[in-house]
Write an enzyme that holds these catalytic residues in place. Structure first.
Site, mmCIF file in Angstrom:
data_model
loop_
_atom_site.group_PDB
_atom_site.id
_atom_site.type_symbol
_atom_site.label_atom_id
_atom_site.label_comp_id
_atom_site.label_asym_id
_atom_site.label_seq_id
_atom_site.Cartn_x
_atom_site.Cartn_y
_atom_site.Cartn_z
ATOM 1 N N SER A 189 0.827 -1.214 0.000
ATOM 2 C CA SER A 189 0.000 0.000 0.000
ATOM 3 C C SER A 189 0.856 1.257 0.000
ATOM 4 C CB SER A 189 -0.905 0.019 1.229
ATOM 5 O OG SER A 189 -1.683 -1.154 1.305
HETATM 6 N N1 SAH Z 1 -0.959 -4.777 4.139
HETATM 7 C C1 SAH Z 1 -0.273 -5.101 2.924
HETATM 8 C C2 SAH Z 1 -1.079 -4.764 1.689
HETATM 9 C C3 SAH Z 1 -1.064 -5.905 0.731
HETATM 10 S S1 SAH Z 1 -2.218 -5.861 -0.604
HETATM 11 C C4 SAH Z 1 1.110 -4.435 2.893
HETATM 12 O O1 SAH Z 1 1.443 -3.695 3.827
HETATM 13 O O2 SAH Z 1 1.853 -4.683 1.964
HETATM 14 C C5 SAH Z 1 -3.532 -6.807 0.033
HETATM 15 C C6 SAH Z 1 -3.284 -8.270 0.329
HETATM 16 O O3 SAH Z 1 -4.546 -8.810 0.711
HETATM 17 C C7 SAH Z 1 -2.809 -9.123 -0.847
HETATM 18 O O4 SAH Z 1 -1.603 -9.750 -0.492
HETATM 19 C C8 SAH Z 1 -3.939 -10.147 -1.043
HETATM 20 O O5 SAH Z 1 -3.473 -11.438 -1.410
HETATM 21 C C9 SAH Z 1 -4.592 -10.163 0.331
HETATM 22 N N2 SAH Z 1 -5.985 -10.601 0.408
HETATM 23 C C10 SAH Z 1 -7.005 -10.399 -0.460
HETATM 24 N N3 SAH Z 1 -8.142 -10.941 0.001
HETATM 25 C C11 SAH Z 1 -7.847 -11.521 1.213
HETATM 26 C C12 SAH Z 1 -8.599 -12.242 2.189
HETATM 27 N N4 SAH Z 1 -9.899 -12.507 2.038
HETATM 28 N N5 SAH Z 1 -7.961 -12.659 3.300
HETATM 29 C C13 SAH Z 1 -6.636 -12.417 3.495
HETATM 30 N N6 SAH Z 1 -5.880 -11.760 2.599
HETATM 31 C C14 SAH Z 1 -6.472 -11.307 1.476
#
Ligand code: SAH
Length: 212
Positions: free
Chosen positions: A59
């Site tokens: 993000s």
């Molecule tokens: N907090 C992260 C942001 C990653 S992007 C950071 O600091 O980098 C969002 C992530 O959510 C992705 O890796 C994706 O695979 C995950 N995601 C999507 N749907 C999800 C769900 N239902 N449960 C857990 N993870 C999920």
């Protein structure tokens, strides 16, 4: 490494309105470049999202700061993160002194980030599963942050929030979302603040988007 760039990034985040010192101090300490692939490392201290592989992103720093500030946490609070991704958000929460629980659904991202947590001694309870159903056995949580955008607020996450706790989640269509900040006033009673114009990768799961 990159200390000057990191401090400049934090200054720009302050200019954009972040004032929680606990959040800002953690962002000054946690080295974002450790959480991104080599190919984009030189962009680590731009205020933008970056690709981390598998179609996912780390993000934007301002967004991480905004969502974290919105939870109004105190050191020692219990926080659930849905969407571990690169691990950067979890590392910020850990640096702030939180008890961190983080769920990632993508097994490849999960395994990679687990190694990183090990390497840098970031202590978080992690789980590879669908985060839209939460993590009931450790509930209630003082804060819940969902770092992927869904069509609605998952009922399970509302249930697993402590009274006075805050749940921060982007809600909208797959392209753009409004950030919903819910405060639990009482069982089944919530106050919601909405902030427009955010863009996240899709939240996929039982109470999210269906996988194609
Ligand atoms: N907090 C992260 C942001 C990653 S992007 C950071 O600091 O980098 C969002 C992530 O959510 C992705 O890796 C994706 O695979 C995950 N995601 C999507 N749907 C999800 C769900 N239902 N449960 C857990 N993870 C999920």
């Amino acid at each position: 490494m990159y200390e000057k760039e990191r401090n400049e990034l934090i200054d720009s985040i302050i200019e954009k309105g972040i004032e929680d010192e606990l959040v800002l101090n953690a962002m000054r300490k946690v080295e974002r470049h450790l959480f991104v692939p080599d190919s984009v490392k030189h962009h680590s201290y731009r205020d933008s999202a970056l690709p981390i592989g598998f179609g996912q992103t780390i993000s934007q720093p301002f967004t991480v700061a905004y969502m974290t500030q919105a939870m109004e946490l105190k050191p020692g609070s219990k926080v659930l993160e849905v969407g571990t991704g690169s691990g950067y958000q979890a590392a910020i929460l850990y640096e702030m002194g939180m008890k961190v629980y983080s769920i990632e659904r993508n097994v490849d991202i999960y395994n990679r980030t687990l190694k990183l947590f090990d390497k840098y001694s970031i202590r978080a309870a992690t789980r590879c599963s669908d985060g839209t159903i939460g993590w009931n056995e450790f509930s209630p949580f003082d804060g819940i942050v969902v770092t992927a955008g869904g069509p609605s607020v998952p009922e399970n996450l509302k249930k697993q929030l402590a009274i006075n706790g805050k749940l921060v989640i982007p809600v909208g269509d797959k392209k753009s979302q409004t950030l919903h900040i819910l405060t639990k006033i009482d069982e089944d009673k919530f106050e919601t603040k909405k902030v427009p114009y955010f863009a996240f990768v899709p939240l996929i799961g039982k109470e999210g988007w269906k996988e194609k």
